[in-house]
Design a protein around this motif. Structure first.
Motif, short mmCIF file in Angstrom:
data_model
loop_
_atom_site.label_atom_id
_atom_site.label_comp_id
_atom_site.label_asym_id
_atom_site.label_seq_id
_atom_site.Cartn_x
_atom_site.Cartn_y
_atom_site.Cartn_z
N THR A 26 48.62 51.50 30.82
CA THR A 26 48.91 50.22 30.17
C THR A 26 48.60 49.03 31.07
N PRO A 27 49.03 49.01 32.33
CA PRO A 27 48.68 47.87 33.17
C PRO A 27 47.17 47.71 33.36
N MET A 28 46.45 48.82 33.47
CA MET A 28 45.00 48.74 33.63
C MET A 28 44.36 48.15 32.37
N VAL A 29 44.80 48.55 31.21
CA VAL A 29 44.26 48.03 29.95
C VAL A 29 44.57 46.53 29.84
N ASP A 30 45.77 46.13 30.24
CA ASP A 30 46.12 44.72 30.22
C ASP A 30 45.19 43.90 31.11
N VAL A 31 44.94 44.39 32.31
CA VAL A 31 44.06 43.68 33.23
C VAL A 31 42.65 43.61 32.67
N MET A 32 42.17 44.69 32.10
CA MET A 32 40.82 44.71 31.54
C MET A 32 40.69 43.74 30.37
N LEU A 33 41.69 43.66 29.54
CA LEU A 33 41.63 42.72 28.41
C LEU A 33 41.64 41.27 28.90
N VAL A 34 42.42 40.99 29.92
CA VAL A 34 42.43 39.64 30.48
C VAL A 34 41.07 39.30 31.07
N LEU A 35 40.47 40.25 31.81
CA LEU A 35 39.14 40.02 32.36
C LEU A 35 38.10 39.82 31.27
N LEU A 36 38.20 40.59 30.19
CA LEU A 36 37.27 40.44 29.08
C LEU A 36 37.36 39.04 28.47
N VAL A 37 38.57 38.56 28.27
CA VAL A 37 38.75 37.22 27.71
C VAL A 37 38.19 36.17 28.66
N ILE A 38 38.43 36.34 29.96
CA ILE A 38 37.92 35.38 30.94
C ILE A 38 36.40 35.34 30.91
N PHE A 39 35.76 36.50 30.87
CA PHE A 39 34.29 36.53 30.83
C PHE A 39 33.75 35.98 29.52
#
Length: 155
Positions: A26-39
């Protein structure tokens, strides 16, 4: 959030708990989604270049070459290679330094809509004199001058 109950029938003695071997993703998915939104937000802002208002033309689009150099002519007459300001006298020499005197290098010329036509042609002439033959003009997709004249003509 559950409680561990002692086994039935039994001995209230100590039991060894086996370690949990599941990975919490779950924390990894959260970080990946935040990075996706940033990009996704910053990707359109990464288009770098000199601010030039390109003219509109109704010509077919060409295949883009990401290795091509861009020569921009601003409204005030300033000439840039990518984002580096140059003079017309040193344009060919700077291009040779960048391309390694490769005359087959593709060069895109972006002329501002308000710049005099002669200034854009002077930049293209300097490139031609420098030996660059693969030069293309960049325009905005859309209606050409005929469509604009027809739209403005009174009836």
């Amino acid at each position: 959030m559950g409680a561990t109950l002692p086994p039935r029938g039994g001995s209230g003695g100590r039991h060894r708990r086996s370690p949990i071997s599941d990975i919490n993703v779950t924390p990894m998915v959260d970080v990946m989604l935040v990075l996706l939104v940033i990009f996704m937000v910053t990707a359109p802002l990464l288009v770098t270049g000199v601010d030039v208002e390109l003219p509109k033309a109704s010509s077919p689009s060409m295949d883009q070459d990401n290795t091509a150099l861009t020569v921009s002519v601003q409204r005030d007459g300033g000439v840039f290679i990518n984002q580096t300001a140059v003079s017309l006298d040193t344009l060919a020499a700077k291009m040779d330094a960048i391309t390694g005197t490769n005359p087959d290098a593709r060069v895109y010329v972006r002329g501002d809509e308000g710049v005099p036509y002669g200034r854009v042609m002077a930049a293209m002439g300097a490139l031609y004199e420098g030996g660059y033959r693969r030069v293309a003009l960049i325009t905005q997709p859309g209606g050409g001058s005929r469509g604009a004249d027809a739209a403005e003509a009174p009836r």
